[in-house]
Write an enzyme that holds these catalytic residues in place. Sequence first.
Site, PDB file in Angstrom:
ATOM      1  N   CYS A 199      -4.718  -3.273  -0.676  1.00 39.10           N
ATOM      2  CA  CYS A 199      -5.760  -2.552  -1.412  1.00 39.10           C
ATOM      3  C   CYS A 199      -6.781  -3.473  -2.063  1.00 39.10           C
ATOM      4  O   CYS A 199      -7.772  -3.004  -2.623  1.00 39.10           O
ATOM      5  CB  CYS A 199      -5.114  -1.636  -2.448  1.00 39.10           C
ATOM      6  SG  CYS A 199      -3.945  -0.488  -1.695  1.00 39.10           S
TER       7      CYS A 199
ATOM      8  N   HIS B  13      -8.325  -0.560 -11.370  1.00 44.62           N
ATOM      9  CA  HIS B  13      -7.584  -0.186 -10.164  1.00 44.62           C
ATOM     10  C   HIS B  13      -7.027   1.217 -10.353  1.00 44.62           C
ATOM     11  O   HIS B  13      -7.147   2.049  -9.467  1.00 44.62           O
ATOM     12  CB  HIS B  13      -6.480  -1.208  -9.899  1.00 44.62           C
ATOM     13  CG  HIS B  13      -5.814  -1.028  -8.577  1.00 44.62           C
ATOM     14  ND1 HIS B  13      -6.513  -1.003  -7.392  1.00 44.62           N
ATOM     15  CD2 HIS B  13      -4.509  -0.826  -8.243  1.00 44.62           C
ATOM     16  CE1 HIS B  13      -5.672  -0.818  -6.384  1.00 44.62           C
ATOM     17  NE2 HIS B  13      -4.455  -0.702  -6.874  1.00 44.62           N
TER      18      HIS B  13
ATOM     19  N   GLU C  47      -1.919  -2.481 -16.059  1.00 46.53           N
ATOM     20  CA  GLU C  47      -3.338  -2.830 -16.075  1.00 46.53           C
ATOM     21  C   GLU C  47      -3.919  -2.690 -17.479  1.00 46.53           C
ATOM     22  O   GLU C  47      -4.731  -3.521 -17.913  1.00 46.53           O
ATOM     23  CB  GLU C  47      -4.121  -1.963 -15.087  1.00 46.53           C
ATOM     24  CG  GLU C  47      -5.564  -2.418 -14.908  1.00 46.53           C
ATOM     25  CD  GLU C  47      -6.290  -1.733 -13.772  1.00 46.53           C
ATOM     26  OE1 GLU C  47      -7.408  -2.172 -13.440  1.00 46.53           O
ATOM     27  OE2 GLU C  47      -5.750  -0.753 -13.207  1.00 46.53           O
TER      28      GLU C  47
ATOM     29  N   LYS D  90     -10.884   6.575  -8.805  1.00 43.52           N
ATOM     30  CA  LYS D  90      -9.906   7.089  -7.842  1.00 43.52           C
ATOM     31  C   LYS D  90      -9.458   8.499  -8.211  1.00 43.52           C
ATOM     32  O   LYS D  90      -8.934   9.222  -7.357  1.00 43.52           O
ATOM     33  CB  LYS D  90      -8.688   6.167  -7.767  1.00 43.52           C
ATOM     34  CG  LYS D  90      -8.944   4.824  -7.103  1.00 43.52           C
ATOM     35  CD  LYS D  90      -7.659   4.022  -7.006  1.00 43.52           C
ATOM     36  CE  LYS D  90      -7.899   2.646  -6.373  1.00 43.52           C
ATOM     37  NZ  LYS D  90      -8.614   1.734  -7.282  1.00 43.52           N
TER      38      LYS D  90
ATOM     39  N   HIS E 163      -7.578   7.102  -3.275  1.00 46.23           N
ATOM     40  CA  HIS E 163      -7.413   5.661  -3.075  1.00 46.23           C
ATOM     41  C   HIS E 163      -7.730   5.327  -1.622  1.00 46.23           C
ATOM     42  O   HIS E 163      -6.988   5.694  -0.706  1.00 46.23           O
ATOM     43  CB  HIS E 163      -5.975   5.278  -3.421  1.00 46.23           C
ATOM     44  CG  HIS E 163      -5.723   3.814  -3.483  1.00 46.23           C
ATOM     45  ND1 HIS E 163      -6.651   2.868  -3.112  1.00 46.23           N
ATOM     46  CD2 HIS E 163      -4.613   3.113  -3.860  1.00 46.23           C
ATOM     47  CE1 HIS E 163      -6.134   1.663  -3.272  1.00 46.23           C
ATOM     48  NE2 HIS E 163      -4.905   1.793  -3.721  1.00 46.23           N
TER      49      HIS E 163
ATOM     50  N   PHE F 292      -0.456  -4.135  -2.464  1.00 46.02           N
ATOM     51  CA  PHE F 292       0.932  -4.423  -2.130  1.00 46.02           C
ATOM     52  C   PHE F 292       1.052  -5.879  -1.692  1.00 46.02           C
ATOM     53  O   PHE F 292       0.191  -6.414  -0.988  1.00 46.02           O
ATOM     54  CB  PHE F 292       1.403  -3.530  -0.976  1.00 46.02           C
ATOM     55  CG  PHE F 292       1.653  -2.090  -1.352  1.00 46.02           C
ATOM     56  CD1 PHE F 292       1.591  -1.673  -2.671  1.00 46.02           C
ATOM     57  CD2 PHE F 292       1.954  -1.156  -0.378  1.00 46.02           C
ATOM     58  CE1 PHE F 292       1.827  -0.342  -3.010  1.00 46.02           C
ATOM     59  CE2 PHE F 292       2.199   0.169  -0.701  1.00 46.02           C
ATOM     60  CZ  PHE F 292       2.131   0.578  -2.015  1.00 46.02           C
TER      61      PHE F 292
END
Length: 419
Positions: free
Chosen positions: A166, A306, A317, A338, A343, A406
């Site tokens: 991502c 994010h 975060e 998002k 996403h 990831f």
Amino acid sequence: MKLKRVVVTGLGAITPLGNNVKDTWNALINGVSGAGPITHFDASLFKTQFACEVKNFDASKYFDRKELRKFDLYAQFAVAAAKEAMEDANFDMDKLNKDKAGVIFAAGIGGIRTFEQEVGYYFQHPEAGPKFNPFFIPKMIADIAAGHISMMYGLCGPNYATVSACASSTNAIISAFDQIRLGKADVMVTGGAEAAISVAGVGGFNAMHAISTRNDEPQKASRPFSASRDGFVMGEGGICLILEELDHALARGAKIYAEVAGGGTSADAYHLTASHPEGKGAKLVMRNALEDAGMKPEEIDYINVHGTSTPVGDISEVKAIKEVFGENAYKLNISSTKSMTGHLLGATGALEAMICVKTIEEGIIPPTINHEEGDEDPEIDYKLNFTFNKAQKREVNAALSNTFGFGGHNASVIVKRFK
């Protein structure tokens, strides 16, 4: 060696909210969700039956029927976004030095739909033997969008893809930025595309318990920083930014949206899929981006986080932002777009960098939608301004975009008002 300055001179977008930048931006500032029932395949037996799909995309506007056979959907999105961005940048292609113009375009997964179709047909019809489409491999591979864009415009400069889950398209932007500021290119076409709302994509993320299963109200499913969040919502699309060396842009009288100030990368070195609970990598990547930009935390006005709406990721975060920005964290606007777009995996960084550019141009912060009173997580500090539910007007001189993938991949990019 004095580094060259880099500016943004073109934007293009195919997203769940619109098939161009204007429509996407209008939906964002009005708090519109792009989520709805999955139409790409029959998802009735899946735990998740909804996603943020691109709507009313007409491939015939960009490809003839024969040519279209060579393009997976992700590459179609990439080419369409690049076309809008190149038209927006308004180059005189006869005067552009194409040896100094390149393409770095990301995909986190690439042509997963093509892989499913080709391999699925073989296993359904083994008696027919291995009758694969000759375009199978070049349609599937994650670098082919960059190749198609370079061939479409004859751009012979740096050309490759970045793949870091991502964080992929933020890495693409940083790499393109580096090519220009180091003097290796004058113009870079960069961004990302993804089209993984498929049997394998949805099924795989379901198996990981990574995506929301709120099938009864998909438009409210992505709810970053709310206690009831239960995973991200898959999205798809393509986003393109044209980066250009400042003097090159000024010489041709280009419209300048913003300046790319700096970028940072880091790794959590912690877990296959989960972010570090204390935001170790997130803190490092934001500090690296600030250092690269030569900026102080108090110079940032807005962070497009994010913020995927996952239980662990949102908390870590927030912890990282509070530590890096200190008291200034409470003066920032923060939002997770998002909540509206879903996403976009490997394309999400480019989309959110584009949104940061637009906040500078328009003076409006898109909201984090779907937060409801009484749905507070005790581990999240709500004194921070998450721009909940309604866009806020604000002068933005500098904005930071975070993307985490990831494998522990982290990338942040800072854009600022051009002066």
